[in-house]
Design an enzyme around this catalytic site. Sequence first.
Site, PDB file in Angstrom:
ATOM      1  N   ASN A   9       0.860  -1.177   0.000  1.00  0.00           N
ATOM      2  CA  ASN A   9       0.000   0.000   0.000  1.00  0.00           C
ATOM      3  C   ASN A   9       0.904   1.236   0.000  1.00  0.00           C
ATOM      4  O   ASN A   9       1.478   1.582   1.023  1.00  0.00           O
ATOM      5  CB  ASN A   9      -0.890  -0.053   1.259  1.00  0.00           C
ATOM      6  N   TRP A  10       1.001   1.855  -1.156  1.00  0.00           N
ATOM      7  CA  TRP A  10       1.927   2.993  -1.290  1.00  0.00           C
ATOM      8  C   TRP A  10       1.413   4.239  -0.577  1.00  0.00           C
ATOM      9  O   TRP A  10       2.135   5.204  -0.399  1.00  0.00           O
ATOM     10  CB  TRP A  10       2.152   3.333  -2.771  1.00  0.00           C
ATOM     11  N   LYS A  11       0.142   4.261  -0.221  1.00  0.00           N
ATOM     12  CA  LYS A  11      -0.496   5.447   0.382  1.00  0.00           C
ATOM     13  C   LYS A  11      -0.256   6.674  -0.518  1.00  0.00           C
ATOM     14  O   LYS A  11      -0.187   6.518  -1.736  1.00  0.00           O
ATOM     15  CB  LYS A  11       0.015   5.648   1.812  1.00  0.00           C
ATOM     16  N   HIS A  96      -9.544   1.068   4.703  1.00  0.00           N
ATOM     17  CA  HIS A  96      -8.278   1.223   5.424  1.00  0.00           C
ATOM     18  C   HIS A  96      -8.494   2.131   6.636  1.00  0.00           C
ATOM     19  O   HIS A  96      -9.318   3.059   6.579  1.00  0.00           O
ATOM     20  CB  HIS A  96      -7.214   1.817   4.496  1.00  0.00           C
ATOM     21  N   GLU A  98      -6.909   4.538   7.752  1.00  0.00           N
ATOM     22  CA  GLU A  98      -6.741   5.971   7.477  1.00  0.00           C
ATOM     23  C   GLU A  98      -7.993   6.539   6.811  1.00  0.00           C
ATOM     24  O   GLU A  98      -8.363   7.699   7.032  1.00  0.00           O
ATOM     25  CB  GLU A  98      -5.475   6.192   6.625  1.00  0.00           C
ATOM     26  N   GLU A 168      -5.412  -5.086  10.466  1.00  0.00           N
ATOM     27  CA  GLU A 168      -4.395  -4.070  10.694  1.00  0.00           C
ATOM     28  C   GLU A 168      -4.697  -3.322  11.994  1.00  0.00           C
ATOM     29  O   GLU A 168      -5.503  -2.387  11.996  1.00  0.00           O
ATOM     30  CB  GLU A 168      -4.382  -3.064   9.547  1.00  0.00           C
ATOM     31  N   GLY A 174       2.344   2.273  10.815  1.00  0.00           N
ATOM     32  CA  GLY A 174       3.282   3.387  10.671  1.00  0.00           C
ATOM     33  C   GLY A 174       3.966   3.781  11.959  1.00  0.00           C
ATOM     34  O   GLY A 174       4.609   4.831  12.032  1.00  0.00           O
ATOM     35  N   SER A 214       3.293  -2.136  10.351  1.00  0.00           N
ATOM     36  CA  SER A 214       4.746  -2.186  10.564  1.00  0.00           C
ATOM     37  C   SER A 214       5.367  -3.535  10.209  1.00  0.00           C
ATOM     38  O   SER A 214       6.249  -4.019  10.904  1.00  0.00           O
ATOM     39  CB  SER A 214       5.092  -1.789  12.002  1.00  0.00           C
TER      40      SER A 214
HETATM   41  P1  PGA Z   1       2.769   0.308   7.697  1.00  0.00           P
HETATM   42  O1  PGA Z   1       1.333   0.472   7.016  1.00  0.00           O
HETATM   43  O2  PGA Z   1       3.365  -0.978   7.136  1.00  0.00           O
HETATM   44  O3  PGA Z   1       3.540   1.527   7.300  1.00  0.00           O
HETATM   45  O4  PGA Z   1       2.554   0.212   9.165  1.00  0.00           O
HETATM   46  C1  PGA Z   1       0.485  -0.622   6.784  1.00  0.00           C
HETATM   47  C2  PGA Z   1      -0.832  -0.168   6.230  1.00  0.00           C
HETATM   48  O5  PGA Z   1      -1.346   0.876   6.663  1.00  0.00           O
HETATM   49  O6  PGA Z   1      -1.414  -0.826   5.342  1.00  0.00           O
END
Ligand code: PGA
Length: 254
Positions: A9-11, A96, A98, A168, A174, A214
């Site tokens: 997931n590049w966000k 997600h 976010e 998640e 993150g 992470s």
């Molecule tokens: P992260 O993000 O690996 O940077 O913790 C994972 C995600 O949000 O899909």
Amino acid sequence: MRNKIIAGNWKMNKDLSETKGLLNDLKTKVGAGLGGVQVIVCPPFTSLALAAELLKGSTIKLGAQNMYFEDEGAFTGEVSPKMLKSAGCEYVILGHSERRQIFGETNELINKKVKKALASGLLPIVCVGETLDEREKNITDQVVTSQVKGALREISSADMENIIIAYEPVWAIGTGKNATPQQAEDVHRLIRKLIGQMYNWTVAEKLIIQYGGSVKPDNAAELLKQSNIDGALVGGACLKADSFTQIIQSANVV
Ligand code: PGA
């Protein structure tokens, strides 16, 4: 035995030239050595068509990070499943944390998106997970259960074959704090059991449940060894070909 699926997931990262650099690097590093591992990359919308072009002839699949639940119309700023398909996407990440936390997405909205993605021939990666506060209050199981039930409302067992669930924990995203393999496995087992109750055991056994939060080259193997962890949804560590390839390789050996 379920095959492992590793998604990146590049966000909101990578412009067009960076997309080209990362995907060319990834193609060279991953080469043909994927074994039974399915790799998916999910760049931002603006990079999807270019990514599809660059991934032609490769076994790496393309996904988007979000979509709206209509095909077209007056929805300023939104992108439809039809557009994602025409840009070359097979997968789409939905719900997600976010999206839930920053953009206020509810289980109800996510359910509409899941239904529309399936009807449009896109394979949804549905994200669920508790916050730190919810874990400390010991309500992880209830939160995850209601997110899974909410996102999958009125989804048939036939459609379940086309869905991936990503667990998640929000406190691990993150932050550098991953869930321990045991903590993750416990929730993955809960999700599989729940799907068994909602559908049947055949559906539950086939379901791919990814862990996200992470995931790094040095913790991926231990997480992926757990019997109910069938892959990873990787954020930060997928932005460099080296670290993403190492994670893919650790999925290949477990
Ligand atoms: P992260 O993000 O690996 O940077 O913790 C994972 C995600 O949000 O899909």
